[in-house]
Design a protein around this motif. Sequence first.
Motif, short mmCIF file in Angstrom:
data_model
loop_
_atom_site.label_atom_id
_atom_site.label_comp_id
_atom_site.label_asym_id
_atom_site.label_seq_id
_atom_site.Cartn_x
_atom_site.Cartn_y
_atom_site.Cartn_z
N THR A 38 35.25 27.53 42.72
CA THR A 38 35.43 28.62 41.78
C THR A 38 34.24 29.58 41.86
OG1 THR A 38 34.40 27.40 39.95
CG2 THR A 38 36.79 27.26 40.13
N LEU A 39 34.54 30.85 41.66
CA LEU A 39 33.53 31.90 41.56
C LEU A 39 33.64 32.49 40.17
CD1 LEU A 39 34.26 33.81 44.88
CD2 LEU A 39 32.52 32.08 44.50
N ARG A 40 32.53 32.55 39.46
CA ARG A 40 32.52 33.15 38.12
C ARG A 40 31.67 34.41 38.17
NH1 ARG A 40 33.40 31.29 32.82
NH2 ARG A 40 33.65 29.20 33.64
N LEU B 194 27.20 36.35 41.00
CA LEU B 194 28.29 35.38 41.05
C LEU B 194 27.73 33.98 40.88
CD1 LEU B 194 30.19 36.61 44.23
CD2 LEU B 194 30.84 37.00 41.86
N GLU C 298 35.00 36.13 33.92
CA GLU C 298 36.25 35.73 34.53
C GLU C 298 35.99 34.95 35.82
OE1 GLU C 298 39.51 38.84 32.91
OE2 GLU C 298 38.41 39.48 34.69
N ILE C 299 37.00 34.19 36.24
CA ILE C 299 36.85 33.24 37.35
C ILE C 299 37.86 33.55 38.44
CG2 ILE C 299 37.10 30.81 38.00
CD1 ILE C 299 36.13 30.10 35.19
N ILE C 300 37.43 33.33 39.68
CA ILE C 300 38.31 33.38 40.85
C ILE C 300 38.33 31.97 41.43
CG2 ILE C 300 38.61 34.31 43.18
CD1 ILE C 300 36.99 36.78 42.15
N SER C 301 39.51 31.43 41.69
CA SER C 301 39.64 30.10 42.27
C SER C 301 39.94 30.21 43.75
CB SER C 301 40.77 29.33 41.59
OG SER C 301 40.46 29.10 40.24
N ILE C 302 39.28 29.38 44.55
CA ILE C 302 39.54 29.28 45.98
C ILE C 302 39.96 27.84 46.24
CG2 ILE C 302 38.56 29.47 48.30
CD1 ILE C 302 36.51 31.43 47.09
N LEU D 189 39.87 41.86 44.58
CA LEU D 189 40.20 41.56 43.19
C LEU D 189 39.26 42.30 42.25
CD1 LEU D 189 40.51 37.69 43.56
CD2 LEU D 189 42.38 39.32 43.41
N SER D 190 39.77 42.66 41.11
CA SER D 190 38.93 43.20 40.04
C SER D 190 38.80 42.13 38.97
CB SER D 190 39.58 44.45 39.43
OG SER D 190 39.67 45.47 40.38
N ARG D 191 37.58 41.86 38.58
CA ARG D 191 37.32 40.84 37.56
C ARG D 191 36.26 41.37 36.61
NH1 ARG D 191 40.64 37.06 36.67
NH2 ARG D 191 41.59 39.06 36.52
#
Length: 64
Positions: free
Chosen positions: A19-21, A32, A10-14, A4-6
Motif C-alpha cells: 500500500t501507498l499512503r 508517500l 488516501e491509500i493506493i493498493s498494489i 491517479l489523483s489522491r
Amino acid sequence: MLVLSRAVGEIISIGDHITLRILEVNNLQVKLGVQAPTGVNVHRAEVYERIRHQQANPVSVPNP
C-alpha cells in the motif's frame, strides 16, 4: 502507466500486500508512505539504479 489523483490520507493498493499512503503534499513535493512485506525491497529509482549498477559491475579487491 496508470495516473491517479489522491488526497492526503488516501491509500493506493498494489496487489494484496503493498500500500501507498499519501502523507503530505507541499507545492511540488509529495510524501508517500510505503507498506510492504519484509521480503520486498523498496527504493527510490536513483538508489535502485545504483544498486543494479554495483551488482552488474562488482569492484574487485586485489589479493596481497
